[in-house]
Design a protein around this motif. Structure first.
Motif, PDB file in Angstrom:
ATOM      1  N   ASP A   1      40.010  35.364  60.631  1.00 41.34           N
ATOM      2  CA  ASP A   1      39.220  35.082  61.829  1.00 41.34           C
ATOM      3  C   ASP A   1      40.112  34.719  63.012  1.00 41.34           C
ATOM      4  O   ASP A   1      39.847  35.137  64.153  1.00 41.34           O
ATOM      5  CB  ASP A   1      38.230  33.943  61.550  1.00 41.34           C
ATOM      6  CG  ASP A   1      37.163  34.341  60.535  1.00 41.34           C
ATOM      7  OD1 ASP A   1      37.021  35.553  60.261  1.00 41.34           O
ATOM      8  OD2 ASP A   1      36.486  33.436  59.996  1.00 41.34           O
ATOM      9  N   ARG A   2      41.166  33.948  62.774  1.00 39.57           N
ATOM     10  CA  ARG A   2      42.060  33.570  63.864  1.00 39.57           C
ATOM     11  C   ARG A   2      42.842  34.765  64.388  1.00 39.57           C
ATOM     12  O   ARG A   2      43.099  34.885  65.586  1.00 39.57           O
ATOM     13  CB  ARG A   2      43.006  32.462  63.407  1.00 39.57           C
ATOM     14  CG  ARG A   2      42.308  31.113  63.166  1.00 39.57           C
ATOM     15  CD  ARG A   2      41.512  30.685  64.390  1.00 39.57           C
ATOM     16  NE  ARG A   2      40.943  29.366  64.268  1.00 39.57           N
ATOM     17  CZ  ARG A   2      41.439  28.270  64.855  1.00 39.57           C
ATOM     18  NH1 ARG A   2      42.522  28.362  65.595  1.00 39.57           N
ATOM     19  NH2 ARG A   2      40.850  27.106  64.689  1.00 39.57           N
ATOM     20  N   LEU A   3      43.246  35.657  63.486  1.00 36.74           N
ATOM     21  CA  LEU A   3      43.973  36.846  63.922  1.00 36.74           C
ATOM     22  C   LEU A   3      43.064  37.782  64.710  1.00 36.74           C
ATOM     23  O   LEU A   3      43.493  38.399  65.695  1.00 36.74           O
ATOM     24  CB  LEU A   3      44.587  37.563  62.730  1.00 36.74           C
ATOM     25  CG  LEU A   3      45.745  36.845  62.034  1.00 36.74           C
ATOM     26  CD1 LEU A   3      46.287  37.689  60.889  1.00 36.74           C
ATOM     27  CD2 LEU A   3      46.860  36.501  63.010  1.00 36.74           C
ATOM     28  N   VAL A   4      41.808  37.903  64.306  1.00 36.27           N
ATOM     29  CA  VAL A   4      40.853  38.733  65.041  1.00 36.27           C
ATOM     30  C   VAL A   4      40.628  38.163  66.442  1.00 36.27           C
ATOM     31  O   VAL A   4      40.568  38.914  67.432  1.00 36.27           O
ATOM     32  CB  VAL A   4      39.528  38.852  64.261  1.00 36.27           C
ATOM     33  CG1 VAL A   4      38.439  39.472  65.144  1.00 36.27           C
ATOM     34  CG2 VAL A   4      39.715  39.688  63.005  1.00 36.27           C
TER      35      VAL A   4
ATOM     36  N   THR B   1      40.280  42.922  58.917  1.00 32.64           N
ATOM     37  CA  THR B   1      39.091  42.800  58.056  1.00 32.64           C
ATOM     38  C   THR B   1      39.275  43.570  56.753  1.00 32.64           C
ATOM     39  O   THR B   1      38.950  43.059  55.669  1.00 32.64           O
ATOM     40  CB  THR B   1      37.845  43.305  58.803  1.00 32.64           C
ATOM     41  OG1 THR B   1      37.672  42.549  60.015  1.00 32.64           O
ATOM     42  CG2 THR B   1      36.599  43.148  57.948  1.00 32.64           C
ATOM     43  N   ASP B   2      39.798  44.789  56.860  1.00 33.67           N
ATOM     44  CA  ASP B   2      40.012  45.598  55.657  1.00 33.67           C
ATOM     45  C   ASP B   2      41.052  44.948  54.736  1.00 33.67           C
ATOM     46  O   ASP B   2      40.864  44.888  53.514  1.00 33.67           O
ATOM     47  CB  ASP B   2      40.470  47.006  56.042  1.00 33.67           C
ATOM     48  CG  ASP B   2      39.370  47.818  56.707  1.00 33.67           C
ATOM     49  OD1 ASP B   2      38.198  47.403  56.634  1.00 33.67           O
ATOM     50  OD2 ASP B   2      39.685  48.856  57.326  1.00 33.67           O
ATOM     51  N   ASN B   3      42.163  44.488  55.325  1.00 37.37           N
ATOM     52  CA  ASN B   3      43.196  43.827  54.523  1.00 37.37           C
ATOM     53  C   ASN B   3      42.642  42.608  53.804  1.00 37.37           C
ATOM     54  O   ASN B   3      42.948  42.372  52.626  1.00 37.37           O
ATOM     55  CB  ASN B   3      44.362  43.405  55.414  1.00 37.37           C
ATOM     56  CG  ASN B   3      45.184  44.572  55.915  1.00 37.37           C
ATOM     57  OD1 ASN B   3      45.062  45.686  55.415  1.00 37.37           O
ATOM     58  ND2 ASN B   3      46.017  44.330  56.914  1.00 37.37           N
ATOM     59  N   THR B   4      41.831  41.841  54.510  1.00 39.15           N
ATOM     60  CA  THR B   4      41.277  40.626  53.918  1.00 39.15           C
ATOM     61  C   THR B   4      40.320  40.952  52.785  1.00 39.15           C
ATOM     62  O   THR B   4      40.308  40.270  51.747  1.00 39.15           O
ATOM     63  CB  THR B   4      40.561  39.778  54.983  1.00 39.15           C
ATOM     64  OG1 THR B   4      41.470  39.505  56.054  1.00 39.15           O
ATOM     65  CG2 THR B   4      40.085  38.450  54.397  1.00 39.15           C
ATOM     66  N   SER B   5      39.524  41.988  52.941  1.00 33.12           N
ATOM     67  CA  SER B   5      38.596  42.382  51.875  1.00 33.12           C
ATOM     68  C   SER B   5      39.356  42.753  50.610  1.00 33.12           C
ATOM     69  O   SER B   5      38.987  42.338  49.503  1.00 33.12           O
ATOM     70  CB  SER B   5      37.734  43.568  52.337  1.00 33.12           C
ATOM     71  OG  SER B   5      36.896  43.191  53.409  1.00 33.12           O
TER      72      SER B   5
END
Length: 322
Positions: free
Chosen positions: A156-159, A170-174
């Protein structure tokens, strides 16, 4: 100089100026986000979530005692250049955070992950981190449910910082959360394979205060006192007696915290001494990841306590970006 010549001269000067700017900043739209982190597990988590869009520098070297670490002048340069700084918090990196607050750019945020995940009433205190000293146990990441929350906060902070890379983050986090879920399930299976009476931990440094309640283990004792010295004779005798009484088959140390006292306690209590657990030192390649560190821990812990050493062998320890 004629007006046409003057105009042409100004145009050439302007073109030269913009050429220099473009030469210097040509890569700015695609410039990697500069991130400073602290301990290796957090550094590795940020690297996996940030992927190809970030350049991450960990301040605390792998294998260094994070509690006694003091930053050097080169670290000030790293912190000053960072676009965002991720720390564990909960008083783990006080000297580094103080330095960061002095040298960082005014608009740069220091993200305290541990403080964002736990309310103060959830903080753990113990022999190594007594309540009267005011510093809680900061080792949240061995509890993988808390690590998942770290990952979501980092995403969220990077976004917020770089919306143009939202899809990648988002994809990496998923993908990374799925790997953490696999690890979490494996740890439950590892502990379940250990005989119930052996699901007890005696460690040199108490890194498992948040781990044990989640996975059904009990921390019996931590040897290292809050002063980061060696325990006194009375405390050593008490621990030896407790190990004998509880019939604990193995006690655990770490190469980051070498201790002759642990060898003495093992010898006099009859327990095996295993000095290979890690709370923040990542293993060598090809398992050089936070997940790899936890798989190693569970392999070692399970085997020493009578469980299945292959309980986490199926877990994917690879990093998303090699």
């Amino acid at each position: 100089m004629k007006r046409s010549q003057l105009y042409a001269h100004k145009l050439l000067v302007s073109l030269a100026f913009f050429w220099v700017l473009n030469h210097v900043y040509a890569d700015e739209p695609d410039r990697k986000i500069r991130i400073a982190t602290t301990v290796p597990p957090i550094t590795n988590i940020v690297e996996n979530i940030g992927g190809a869009s970030v350049h991450v520098v960990g301040i605390v070297p792998n294998g260094m005692d994070s509690h006694t670490f003091e930053p050097i002048p080169a670290d000030a340069k790293t912190l000053a250049a960072a676009d965002i700084i991720f720390v564990n918090g909960l008083d783990l990196e006080i000297p580094t955070i103080k330095l960061a607050e002095k040298v960082k750019k005014a608009d740069v945020t220091i993200v305290h992950l541990g403080n964002s995940v736990l309310r103060e009433e959830e903080w753990q205190y113990d022999f190594s981190f007594p309540r009267e000293h005011g510093h809680p146990n900061p080792h949240l990441w061995p509890n993988i449910a808390l690590t998942m929350k770290y990952a979501e906060i980092i995403r969220d902070r990077l976004v917020e910082l770089s919306p143009q890379h939202k899809d990648a983050f988002t994809d990496n986090t998923s993908v990374y959360l799925a790997k953490l879920k696999q690890l979490d399930e494996a740890i439950f299976a590892c502990v379940k394979s250990i005989p119930e009476n052996n699901r007890k931990l005696v460690t040199y440094h108490d890194s498992f205060a948040y781990f044990a309640p989640r996975y059904g283990m009990k921390v019996i004792a931590a040897i290292q006192p809050a002063s980061f010295t060696e325990p006194g004779p009375r405390e050593v005798i008490r621990i030896i007696e407790q190990i004998r009484h509880e019939k604990i088959p193995a006690i655990f140390g770490s190469e980051v915290f070498p201790s002759k006292i642990m060898e003495q306690i093992a010898r006099e209590s009859g327990a095996n001494f295993v000095d290979e657990l890690s709370d923040d030192e990542l293993p060598e390649k090809p398992n050089d990841s936070f997940i790899g560190m936890m798989v190693n821990n569970m392999t070692i812990m399970s085997e020493a306590l009578g469980g299945n050493p292959d309980c986490a062998a199926h877990v994917d320890t690879s990093n998303l970006v090699q």
